[in-house]
Design an enzyme around this catalytic site. Structure first.
Site, short mmCIF file in Angstrom:
data_model
loop_
_atom_site.label_atom_id
_atom_site.label_comp_id
_atom_site.label_asym_id
_atom_site.label_seq_id
_atom_site.Cartn_x
_atom_site.Cartn_y
_atom_site.Cartn_z
N ASP A 132 -0.40 2.05 1.20
CA ASP A 132 -2.12 2.14 1.36
C ASP A 132 -2.82 2.78 2.04
O ASP A 132 -2.49 3.60 3.19
CB ASP A 132 -1.73 0.67 1.91
CG ASP A 132 -1.64 -0.64 1.17
OD1 ASP A 132 -1.13 -0.24 0.31
OD2 ASP A 132 -1.96 -1.79 1.70
N ASP A 184 1.16 -6.45 -7.47
CA ASP A 184 1.59 -5.49 -6.00
C ASP A 184 2.82 -5.87 -6.17
O ASP A 184 3.64 -6.68 -6.63
CB ASP A 184 1.12 -6.50 -4.77
CG ASP A 184 0.54 -5.35 -3.64
OD1 ASP A 184 1.53 -4.89 -4.30
OD2 ASP A 184 0.03 -6.12 -3.32
C1 GLA Z 1 -0.56 -4.08 0.15
C2 GLA Z 1 -1.50 -3.37 -1.33
C3 GLA Z 1 -3.42 -3.53 -1.00
C4 GLA Z 1 -3.57 -4.43 -0.38
C5 GLA Z 1 -2.34 -5.69 -0.06
C6 GLA Z 1 -3.44 -7.11 -0.41
O1 GLA Z 1 -0.74 -3.66 0.60
O2 GLA Z 1 -1.43 -1.88 -1.49
O3 GLA Z 1 -3.93 -2.38 -1.97
O4 GLA Z 1 -4.41 -5.12 -2.47
O5 GLA Z 1 -1.24 -5.40 -0.42
O6 GLA Z 1 -2.63 -8.17 0.61
#
Ligand code: GLA
Length: 412
Positions: A206, A151
Protein backbone atom coordinates in the site's frame (compact mmCIF):
# COMPACT_ATOMS: atom_id res chain seq x y z
CA UNK A 1 -27.26 -27.82 -22.75
CA UNK A 2 -27.38 -30.71 -25.23
CA UNK A 3 -24.97 -33.51 -24.38
CA UNK A 4 -23.19 -33.36 -27.76
CA UNK A 5 -22.63 -29.57 -27.43
CA UNK A 6 -21.28 -30.00 -23.92
CA UNK A 7 -18.81 -32.67 -25.10
CA UNK A 8 -17.73 -30.39 -27.95
CA UNK A 9 -17.11 -27.44 -25.60
CA UNK A 10 -15.17 -29.53 -23.11
CA UNK A 11 -13.10 -31.04 -25.95
CA UNK A 12 -12.34 -27.54 -27.29
CA UNK A 13 -11.30 -26.35 -23.82
CA UNK A 14 -8.90 -29.26 -23.55
CA UNK A 15 -7.52 -29.21 -27.08
CA UNK A 16 -7.20 -25.49 -27.89
CA UNK A 17 -4.43 -23.91 -25.82
CA UNK A 18 -5.51 -20.78 -23.95
CA UNK A 19 -9.18 -21.38 -24.74
CA UNK A 20 -11.41 -21.52 -21.75
CA UNK A 21 -15.17 -21.35 -21.43
CA UNK A 22 -15.15 -18.14 -19.42
CA UNK A 23 -13.22 -15.01 -20.20
CA UNK A 24 -12.83 -11.66 -18.53
CA UNK A 25 -15.00 -8.83 -19.83
CA UNK A 26 -13.21 -7.28 -22.78
CA UNK A 27 -13.16 -3.65 -23.87
CA UNK A 28 -13.29 -2.13 -20.38
CA UNK A 29 -9.63 -1.21 -20.07
CA UNK A 30 -8.35 -0.08 -23.47
CA UNK A 31 -6.64 2.71 -21.53
CA UNK A 32 -5.88 2.70 -17.77
CA UNK A 33 -8.96 3.19 -15.61
CA UNK A 34 -9.65 6.60 -14.07
CA UNK A 35 -11.76 7.43 -11.05
CA UNK A 36 -11.79 7.90 -7.29
CA UNK A 37 -11.59 5.51 -4.34
CA UNK A 38 -12.46 6.10 -0.69
CA UNK A 39 -9.58 4.30 1.04
CA UNK A 40 -6.56 6.65 0.97
CA UNK A 41 -8.43 9.53 2.59
CA UNK A 42 -11.35 8.00 4.49
CA UNK A 43 -10.23 4.42 5.24
CA UNK A 44 -13.15 2.61 6.92
CA UNK A 45 -15.21 5.77 7.57
CA UNK A 46 -17.51 5.61 4.59
CA UNK A 47 -21.26 6.02 4.15
CA UNK A 48 -23.75 6.57 1.35
CA UNK A 49 -23.73 10.26 2.28
CA UNK A 50 -19.99 10.49 1.71
CA UNK A 51 -20.17 8.59 -1.59
CA UNK A 52 -22.96 10.87 -2.82
CA UNK A 53 -20.96 13.97 -1.83
CA UNK A 54 -17.93 12.72 -3.70
CA UNK A 55 -20.11 11.93 -6.74
CA UNK A 56 -21.44 15.50 -6.69
CA UNK A 57 -17.92 16.89 -6.39
CA UNK A 58 -16.68 14.73 -9.27
CA UNK A 59 -19.24 16.35 -11.54
CA UNK A 60 -18.94 19.88 -10.13
CA UNK A 61 -15.14 19.90 -10.36
CA UNK A 62 -15.11 18.76 -14.01
CA UNK A 63 -13.45 15.49 -13.10
CA UNK A 64 -15.97 13.41 -15.03
CA UNK A 65 -15.30 15.48 -18.15
CA UNK A 66 -11.58 14.92 -17.63
CA UNK A 67 -12.15 11.15 -17.71
CA UNK A 68 -12.50 10.15 -14.06
CA UNK A 69 -15.59 7.97 -14.35
CA UNK A 70 -15.36 5.31 -11.63
CA UNK A 71 -16.46 6.16 -8.10
CA UNK A 72 -15.24 3.29 -5.96
CA UNK A 73 -16.22 2.36 -2.43
CA UNK A 74 -13.37 0.56 -0.74
CA UNK A 75 -13.47 -1.56 2.43
CA UNK A 76 -16.19 -1.19 5.10
CA UNK A 77 -19.41 -0.69 3.11
CA UNK A 78 -20.35 -4.18 4.27
CA UNK A 79 -22.95 -5.52 6.64
CA UNK A 80 -23.72 -9.21 7.03
CA UNK A 81 -25.00 -11.88 4.66
CA UNK A 82 -28.78 -12.39 4.70
CA UNK A 83 -30.48 -15.75 5.36
CA UNK A 84 -29.88 -16.78 1.74
CA UNK A 85 -26.23 -15.83 1.87
CA UNK A 86 -26.46 -12.60 -0.13
CA UNK A 87 -24.17 -9.90 1.23
CA UNK A 88 -25.84 -6.69 2.43
CA UNK A 89 -24.47 -3.21 3.12
CA UNK A 90 -24.09 -1.86 6.64
CA UNK A 91 -27.65 -0.70 7.43
CA UNK A 92 -26.44 2.19 9.58
CA UNK A 93 -24.09 3.78 7.06
CA UNK A 94 -25.84 2.70 3.84
CA UNK A 95 -29.52 2.78 4.92
CA UNK A 96 -30.89 3.32 1.39
CA UNK A 97 -29.03 0.31 0.02
CA UNK A 98 -26.53 -0.05 -2.80
CA UNK A 99 -29.05 -0.12 -5.64
CA UNK A 100 -30.31 3.35 -4.71
CA UNK A 101 -26.72 4.57 -4.47
CA UNK A 102 -25.79 3.15 -7.85
CA UNK A 103 -28.89 4.73 -9.42
CA UNK A 104 -27.76 8.06 -8.00
CA UNK A 105 -24.17 7.65 -9.15
CA UNK A 106 -25.28 6.54 -12.63
CA UNK A 107 -27.62 9.53 -12.89
CA UNK A 108 -24.51 11.71 -12.53
CA UNK A 109 -22.82 10.03 -15.49
CA UNK A 110 -20.49 8.03 -13.24
CA UNK A 111 -19.93 4.33 -12.67
CA UNK A 112 -19.96 2.70 -9.24
CA UNK A 113 -17.21 0.46 -7.88
CA UNK A 114 -17.26 -1.90 -4.94
CA UNK A 115 -14.64 -3.78 -2.91
CA UNK A 116 -14.32 -7.35 -1.74
CA UNK A 117 -11.69 -9.90 -0.85
CA UNK A 118 -10.86 -13.44 -1.94
CA UNK A 119 -10.62 -14.57 1.69
CA UNK A 120 -13.29 -15.04 4.33
CA UNK A 121 -12.63 -11.54 5.67
CA UNK A 122 -11.57 -8.29 4.02
CA UNK A 123 -8.46 -6.48 5.22
CA UNK A 124 -10.59 -4.49 7.68
CA UNK A 125 -12.26 -7.68 8.92
CA UNK A 126 -15.54 -7.35 6.99
CA UNK A 127 -17.37 -10.06 5.03
CA UNK A 128 -15.13 -11.53 2.31
CA UNK A 129 -16.22 -13.45 -0.80
CA UNK A 130 -14.62 -16.85 -0.08
CA UNK A 131 -17.18 -19.55 -0.82
CA UNK A 132 -19.70 -16.97 -2.09
CA UNK A 133 -18.00 -15.81 -5.28
CA UNK A 134 -20.86 -16.47 -7.71
CA UNK A 135 -23.42 -15.19 -5.25
CA UNK A 136 -21.49 -11.97 -4.71
CA UNK A 137 -21.04 -11.44 -8.44
CA UNK A 138 -24.79 -11.84 -8.93
CA UNK A 139 -25.43 -9.37 -6.11
CA UNK A 140 -23.05 -6.80 -7.63
CA UNK A 141 -24.69 -7.21 -11.04
CA UNK A 142 -28.16 -6.72 -9.50
CA UNK A 143 -26.94 -3.59 -7.77
CA UNK A 144 -25.60 -2.15 -11.02
CA UNK A 145 -21.97 -2.27 -9.95
CA UNK A 146 -19.39 -1.49 -12.66
CA UNK A 147 -16.04 -2.17 -10.96
CA UNK A 148 -14.75 -4.65 -8.41
CA UNK A 149 -11.52 -4.23 -6.46
CA UNK A 150 -10.70 -7.68 -5.11
CA UNK A 151 -8.28 -7.86 -2.21
CA UNK A 152 -6.09 -10.63 -0.80
CA UNK A 153 -6.37 -10.63 3.01
CA UNK A 154 -7.26 -13.78 5.02
CA UNK A 155 -6.57 -16.02 2.05
CA UNK A 156 -4.33 -18.48 3.93
CA UNK A 157 -3.43 -21.22 1.48
CA UNK A 158 -5.75 -20.36 -1.39
CA UNK A 159 -4.15 -20.57 -4.82
CA UNK A 160 -4.02 -16.96 -6.11
CA UNK A 161 -4.50 -17.75 -9.77
CA UNK A 162 -7.41 -20.04 -8.96
CA UNK A 163 -9.04 -17.53 -6.61
CA UNK A 164 -8.88 -14.62 -9.06
CA UNK A 165 -9.94 -16.78 -12.00
CA UNK A 166 -12.92 -18.00 -9.99
CA UNK A 167 -14.09 -14.44 -9.40
CA UNK A 168 -13.42 -13.50 -13.03
CA UNK A 169 -15.63 -16.39 -14.13
CA UNK A 170 -18.29 -15.44 -11.60
CA UNK A 171 -18.35 -11.84 -12.87
CA UNK A 172 -18.62 -13.07 -16.41
CA UNK A 173 -21.43 -15.47 -15.55
CA UNK A 174 -23.38 -12.75 -13.71
CA UNK A 175 -23.77 -11.06 -17.08
CA UNK A 176 -22.91 -7.42 -16.28
CA UNK A 177 -19.63 -5.98 -17.58
CA UNK A 178 -17.62 -5.26 -14.43
CA UNK A 179 -14.06 -3.98 -14.41
CA UNK A 180 -11.93 -6.44 -12.42
CA UNK A 181 -9.19 -4.74 -10.39
CA UNK A 182 -6.94 -7.32 -8.74
CA UNK A 183 -5.36 -6.30 -5.46
CA UNK A 184 -2.95 -8.98 -4.27
CA UNK A 185 -0.07 -6.47 -3.93
CA UNK A 186 2.21 -8.23 -6.40
CA UNK A 187 2.82 -11.02 -3.91
CA UNK A 188 2.34 -13.77 -6.49
CA UNK A 189 3.70 -11.97 -9.58
CA UNK A 190 0.26 -11.48 -11.17
CA UNK A 191 1.92 -9.74 -14.14
CA UNK A 192 3.10 -13.18 -15.22
CA UNK A 193 -0.33 -14.81 -15.28
CA UNK A 194 -3.16 -12.32 -14.87
CA UNK A 195 -3.51 -10.69 -18.31
CA UNK A 196 -6.45 -13.02 -19.01
CA UNK A 197 -7.83 -12.74 -15.50
CA UNK A 198 -8.04 -9.08 -14.50
CA UNK A 199 -7.97 -5.64 -16.10
CA UNK A 200 -5.28 -4.44 -13.71
CA UNK A 201 -3.25 -5.86 -10.86
CA UNK A 202 -1.50 -4.17 -7.98
CA UNK A 203 2.26 -4.45 -8.21
CA UNK A 204 3.17 -3.31 -4.68
CA UNK A 205 2.10 -2.99 -1.07
CA UNK A 206 0.00 0.00 0.00
CA UNK A 207 0.99 3.54 -0.84
CA UNK A 208 1.22 6.31 1.79
CA UNK A 209 1.36 10.07 1.24
CA UNK A 210 5.15 10.11 1.47
CA UNK A 211 7.47 10.76 -1.43
CA UNK A 212 10.79 9.25 -0.41
CA UNK A 213 12.70 8.54 2.75
CA UNK A 214 13.08 5.08 4.16
CA UNK A 215 11.36 2.82 1.74
CA UNK A 216 10.51 -0.79 2.22
CA UNK A 217 11.15 -3.35 -0.44
CA UNK A 218 7.73 -4.90 -0.08
CA UNK A 219 4.72 -4.63 2.19
CA UNK A 220 2.89 -1.69 3.69
CA UNK A 221 4.09 1.89 4.01
CA UNK A 222 5.33 2.31 0.46
CA UNK A 223 6.43 5.73 -0.80
CA UNK A 224 6.09 7.23 -4.27
CA UNK A 225 9.73 6.47 -5.02
CA UNK A 226 9.73 2.92 -3.65
CA UNK A 227 6.66 2.14 -5.74
CA UNK A 228 8.22 3.58 -8.88
CA UNK A 229 11.26 1.36 -8.31
CA UNK A 230 9.11 -1.78 -8.08
CA UNK A 231 6.76 -0.90 -10.93
CA UNK A 232 9.32 0.35 -13.47
CA UNK A 233 10.82 -3.05 -14.38
CA UNK A 234 7.36 -4.53 -15.12
CA UNK A 235 6.59 -2.46 -18.21
CA UNK A 236 6.59 -5.34 -20.64
CA UNK A 237 3.62 -6.92 -18.88
CA UNK A 238 1.30 -3.92 -19.23
CA UNK A 239 -0.81 -2.97 -22.22
CA UNK A 240 -4.36 -2.29 -23.39
CA UNK A 241 -6.76 -4.41 -21.34
CA UNK A 242 -4.24 -5.36 -18.63
CA UNK A 243 -2.35 -2.76 -16.61
CA UNK A 244 0.23 -2.70 -13.84
CA UNK A 245 -1.36 -0.89 -10.88
CA UNK A 246 1.16 0.90 -8.64
CA UNK A 247 -1.71 1.80 -6.25
CA UNK A 248 -4.05 4.74 -5.93
CA UNK A 249 -3.11 8.39 -5.94
CA UNK A 250 -2.18 10.40 -2.87
CA UNK A 251 -2.36 13.80 -4.59
CA UNK A 252 -3.93 16.28 -2.19
CA UNK A 253 -3.30 14.13 0.87
CA UNK A 254 -0.40 15.99 2.45
CA UNK A 255 2.70 15.89 0.25
CA UNK A 256 4.13 19.16 -1.13
CA UNK A 257 2.82 20.52 -4.42
CA UNK A 258 6.08 19.54 -6.11
CA UNK A 259 5.78 16.00 -4.79
CA UNK A 260 2.14 15.73 -5.79
CA UNK A 261 3.01 16.94 -9.29
CA UNK A 262 5.87 14.44 -9.58
CA UNK A 263 3.71 11.59 -8.25
CA UNK A 264 0.91 12.33 -10.73
CA UNK A 265 3.30 12.79 -13.66
CA UNK A 266 5.07 9.52 -12.96
CA UNK A 267 1.81 7.59 -12.70
CA UNK A 268 0.97 8.99 -16.15
CA UNK A 269 4.42 8.08 -17.51
CA UNK A 270 3.86 4.53 -16.21
CA UNK A 271 0.38 4.22 -17.82
CA UNK A 272 -0.98 3.58 -14.33
CA UNK A 273 -4.62 3.59 -13.30
CA UNK A 274 -5.49 7.13 -12.16
CA UNK A 275 -7.63 6.53 -9.10
CA UNK A 276 -7.81 9.70 -7.01
CA UNK A 277 -7.63 9.28 -3.24
CA UNK A 278 -8.27 12.76 -1.84
CA UNK A 279 -11.40 14.49 -0.52
CA UNK A 280 -12.91 15.91 -3.72
CA UNK A 281 -15.27 18.16 -1.77
CA UNK A 282 -12.33 20.09 -0.27
CA UNK A 283 -9.61 20.65 -2.84
CA UNK A 284 -6.99 23.35 -3.10
CA UNK A 285 -6.30 25.08 -6.41
CA UNK A 286 -2.92 23.33 -6.51
CA UNK A 287 -4.54 19.90 -6.28
CA UNK A 288 -7.09 20.86 -8.95
CA UNK A 289 -4.37 22.05 -11.30
CA UNK A 290 -2.57 18.73 -10.97
CA UNK A 291 -5.37 16.21 -11.32
CA UNK A 292 -7.13 18.21 -14.04
CA UNK A 293 -4.11 18.77 -16.27
CA UNK A 294 -5.55 17.27 -19.46
CA UNK A 295 -2.25 17.29 -21.31
CA UNK A 296 -0.64 15.18 -18.62
CA UNK A 297 -3.68 12.89 -18.39
CA UNK A 298 -3.43 12.40 -22.17
CA UNK A 299 0.03 10.88 -21.67
CA UNK A 300 -1.49 8.28 -19.35
CA UNK A 301 -4.47 7.66 -21.61
CA UNK A 302 -2.52 7.46 -24.86
CA UNK A 303 -4.04 4.76 -27.07
CA UNK A 304 -0.75 3.04 -27.77
CA UNK A 305 -0.89 1.90 -24.15
CA UNK A 306 2.85 1.54 -23.52
CA UNK A 307 4.20 1.90 -19.99
CA UNK A 308 7.07 4.38 -20.00
CA UNK A 309 10.72 3.44 -19.85
CA UNK A 310 13.23 4.61 -17.24
CA UNK A 311 16.07 5.17 -19.69
CA UNK A 312 18.76 6.15 -17.20
CA UNK A 313 19.41 7.67 -13.79
CA UNK A 314 22.18 10.23 -13.33
CA UNK A 315 22.83 12.77 -10.54
CA UNK A 316 19.53 11.88 -8.84
CA UNK A 317 17.65 12.54 -12.07
CA UNK A 318 15.68 9.78 -13.76
CA UNK A 319 15.20 10.15 -17.51
CA UNK A 320 11.88 8.66 -18.63
CA UNK A 321 10.52 8.17 -22.16
CA UNK A 322 7.06 6.96 -23.14
CA UNK A 323 6.21 6.24 -26.78
CA UNK A 324 2.84 7.65 -27.84
CA UNK A 325 0.46 7.42 -30.78
CA UNK A 326 1.42 9.03 -34.10
CA UNK A 327 5.14 9.12 -33.44
CA UNK A 328 5.01 11.39 -30.38
CA UNK A 329 6.99 10.76 -27.19
CA UNK A 330 6.51 11.87 -23.62
CA UNK A 331 9.73 12.79 -21.86
CA UNK A 332 10.00 13.31 -18.12
CA UNK A 333 12.85 14.22 -15.79
CA UNK A 334 12.22 13.08 -12.22
CA UNK A 335 14.33 14.60 -9.47
CA UNK A 336 14.67 12.08 -6.61
CA UNK A 337 16.65 14.46 -4.44
CA UNK A 338 15.37 17.36 -2.34
CA UNK A 339 17.73 19.82 -4.07
CA UNK A 340 17.23 21.44 -7.49
CA UNK A 341 19.27 19.83 -10.29
CA UNK A 342 20.32 21.50 -13.53
CA UNK A 343 19.94 19.40 -16.67
CA UNK A 344 21.21 19.99 -20.16
CA UNK A 345 19.57 17.64 -22.62
CA UNK A 346 21.46 17.10 -25.83
CA UNK A 347 18.89 15.03 -27.69
CA UNK A 348 21.47 13.27 -29.82
CA UNK A 349 22.48 11.36 -26.70
CA UNK A 350 19.01 9.81 -26.56
CA UNK A 351 18.74 7.98 -29.84
CA UNK A 352 17.43 4.55 -28.93
CA UNK A 353 14.89 1.91 -29.86
CA UNK A 354 12.44 0.58 -27.31
CA UNK A 355 13.38 -3.05 -27.96
CA UNK A 356 11.49 -4.38 -24.99
CA UNK A 357 7.94 -3.25 -25.75
CA UNK A 358 7.00 -0.91 -28.59
CA UNK A 359 10.00 -1.35 -30.95
CA UNK A 360 9.73 2.37 -31.71
CA UNK A 361 12.79 4.60 -32.04
CA UNK A 362 13.30 8.16 -30.88
CA UNK A 363 15.40 8.88 -34.01
CA UNK A 364 16.54 12.32 -32.87
CA UNK A 365 19.22 12.05 -35.57
CA UNK A 366 16.62 12.14 -38.36
CA UNK A 367 13.47 13.59 -36.78
CA UNK A 368 13.14 17.06 -35.31
CA UNK A 369 10.49 17.25 -32.58
CA UNK A 370 8.62 20.26 -31.25
CA UNK A 371 8.84 20.35 -27.46
CA UNK A 372 5.86 21.25 -25.29
CA UNK A 373 6.24 21.75 -21.54
CA UNK A 374 3.18 20.00 -20.10
CA UNK A 375 3.19 21.80 -16.75
CA UNK A 376 3.42 25.32 -18.21
CA UNK A 377 -0.08 26.78 -18.27
CA UNK A 378 0.76 29.71 -20.53
CA UNK A 379 0.42 28.12 -23.98
CA UNK A 380 2.99 30.41 -25.61
CA UNK A 381 5.58 29.75 -22.93
CA UNK A 382 4.80 26.02 -23.07
CA UNK A 383 6.34 25.83 -26.55
CA UNK A 384 9.98 25.50 -25.65
CA UNK A 385 11.59 25.03 -29.06
CA UNK A 386 12.68 21.94 -30.91
CA UNK A 387 15.08 19.06 -30.44
CA UNK A 388 17.55 20.76 -32.78
CA UNK A 389 18.80 22.65 -29.73
CA UNK A 390 19.78 21.26 -26.34
CA UNK A 391 17.15 21.75 -23.64
CA UNK A 392 18.31 23.44 -20.43
CA UNK A 393 16.13 23.02 -17.41
CA UNK A 394 16.45 23.12 -13.63
CA UNK A 395 14.26 20.51 -11.99
CA UNK A 396 13.25 21.46 -8.42
CA UNK A 397 13.72 18.92 -5.61
CA UNK A 398 11.15 16.11 -5.56
CA UNK A 399 9.61 17.41 -8.77
CA UNK A 400 9.53 16.74 -12.50
CA UNK A 401 9.88 18.50 -15.81
CA UNK A 402 7.56 16.86 -18.31
CA UNK A 403 7.25 17.31 -22.05
CA UNK A 404 5.49 16.04 -25.14
CA UNK A 405 7.69 15.71 -28.21
CA UNK A 406 5.86 15.90 -31.55
CA UNK A 407 7.54 15.32 -34.93
CA UNK A 408 7.88 18.75 -36.46
CA UNK A 409 7.24 17.64 -40.06
CA UNK A 410 3.71 16.50 -39.20
CA UNK A 411 2.54 20.10 -39.36
CA UNK A 412 3.78 20.79 -42.89
C1 GLA B 1 -5.55 -3.47 1.49
C2 GLA B 1 -5.50 -2.81 0.11
C3 GLA B 1 -5.84 -1.35 0.27
C4 GLA B 1 -7.21 -1.17 0.88
C5 GLA B 1 -7.26 -1.90 2.21
C6 GLA B 1 -8.68 -1.95 2.77
O1 GLA B 1 -4.56 -2.99 2.34
O2 GLA B 1 -4.25 -3.01 -0.47
O3 GLA B 1 -5.78 -0.70 -0.99
O4 GLA B 1 -8.18 -1.68 -0.01
O5 GLA B 1 -6.83 -3.25 2.09
O6 GLA B 1 -8.77 -2.62 3.99
Amino acid sequence: MKKSLKILLVAAAVLVPGWSMAQKWEGLADTPQMGWNSWNKFAGNISEKLIREQADAMVAEGLVDAGYIYLNMDDCWHGERDADGFVQPNPNTFPSGILALSDYVHSKGLKLGIYSDAGRKTCAGKTGSFGHEYQDAIQYARWGIDYLKYDWCSTENINPRGAYTLMRDALRAAGRPIFFSMCEWGSNKPWEWAAEVGHSWRTTGDITARFGGTARQRGWGQTVLSIIDQNAPLRKYAGPGHWNDPDMLEVGNGMSVNEDRAHFSMWCMMAAPLILGNDLSKMTDDTRAIILNKKVIAIDQDKLGVQGLRYKTENDIEYWFKPLENGDWAFCLLNRSTEPVECNIDWQEYNFTDDEVSHLSTSFDVITYDIENLWETNSKKAKVGTTKKALKVTVPGHDVAMYRLTPNQKKK
